[in-house]
Design an enzyme around this catalytic site. Structure first.
Site, short mmCIF file in Angstrom:
data_model
loop_
_atom_site.label_atom_id
_atom_site.label_comp_id
_atom_site.label_asym_id
_atom_site.label_seq_id
_atom_site.Cartn_x
_atom_site.Cartn_y
_atom_site.Cartn_z
N PRO A 1 0.94 -1.22 -0.03
CA PRO A 1 0.00 0.14 0.12
C PRO A 1 0.79 1.29 -0.14
CG PRO A 1 -0.25 -1.27 2.03
CD PRO A 1 0.76 -1.83 1.24
N HIS A 2 0.50 2.32 -0.87
CA HIS A 2 1.49 3.41 -1.03
C HIS A 2 0.52 4.48 -1.30
CE1 HIS A 2 1.31 1.47 -4.89
NE2 HIS A 2 1.49 2.56 -5.39
N GLY A 3 1.10 5.73 -0.81
CA GLY A 3 0.39 7.13 -1.19
C GLY A 3 1.28 8.22 -1.10
#
Length: 150
Positions: A66-68
């Site tokens: 998961p990345h942002g």
């Protein structure tokens, strides 16, 4: 950038108990919020959820990245969490996920973001590394496995 360069021991959790995709993302954001002073935990979560809406970051073999993106930030932050039991994460291979490597990068560091994601995916495609990660029983041991593998 390599995972070992941005992962810290205080952003490493081994074998936690959690039961849902939303809950694991909340746990990840709680850790990251200690490092990202420009945003609070809810803003970090929004950044991950926005990315998940485009498609699951579950890359297969029980692994998710998961990345942002972080507006108004100048540094990348990584969080590594393993869960006691694998959870449903809508991964591309439909397998449950038990290893989460989360990445938060400055909004204007697009190429660095892609390079770091590629480096993480390569690291976790190594069967020996993932086997060692899954054998860990403490935060320190998990952190050390990544530092040695990178």
């Amino acid at each position: 950038m390599k995972l070992s360069e941005i992962l810290t021991l205080d952003c490493t959790l081994c074998a936690i108990k959690t039961t849902s995709k939303k809950r694991i993302l909340e746990e990840i954001c709680q850790l990251a919020a200690n490092k990202v002073t420009e945003l609070d935990q809810d803003e970090l979560l929004d950044s991950l959820l926005d990315r998940e809406k485009m498609g699951s970051t579950g890359i297969g073999n029980g692994i998710a990245i998961p990345h942002g993106r972080l507006p108004n930030s100048s540094k990348a932050v990584a969080v590594l969490v393993t869960t006691e039991n694998a959870i449903d994460f809508d991964a591309i291979d439909n397998r449950s996920v038990d290893v989460f490597i989360s990445l938060f990068v400055p909004e204007d560091s697009c190429q660095e973001h892609l390079n770091t994601l590629q480096s993480i995916a390569k690291l976790f495609s190594d069967k020996k590394v993932i086997k060692n990660v899954r054998k860990c029983t403490s935060n320190q041991e998990l952190f050390d496995v990544i530092q040695q593998a990178s």
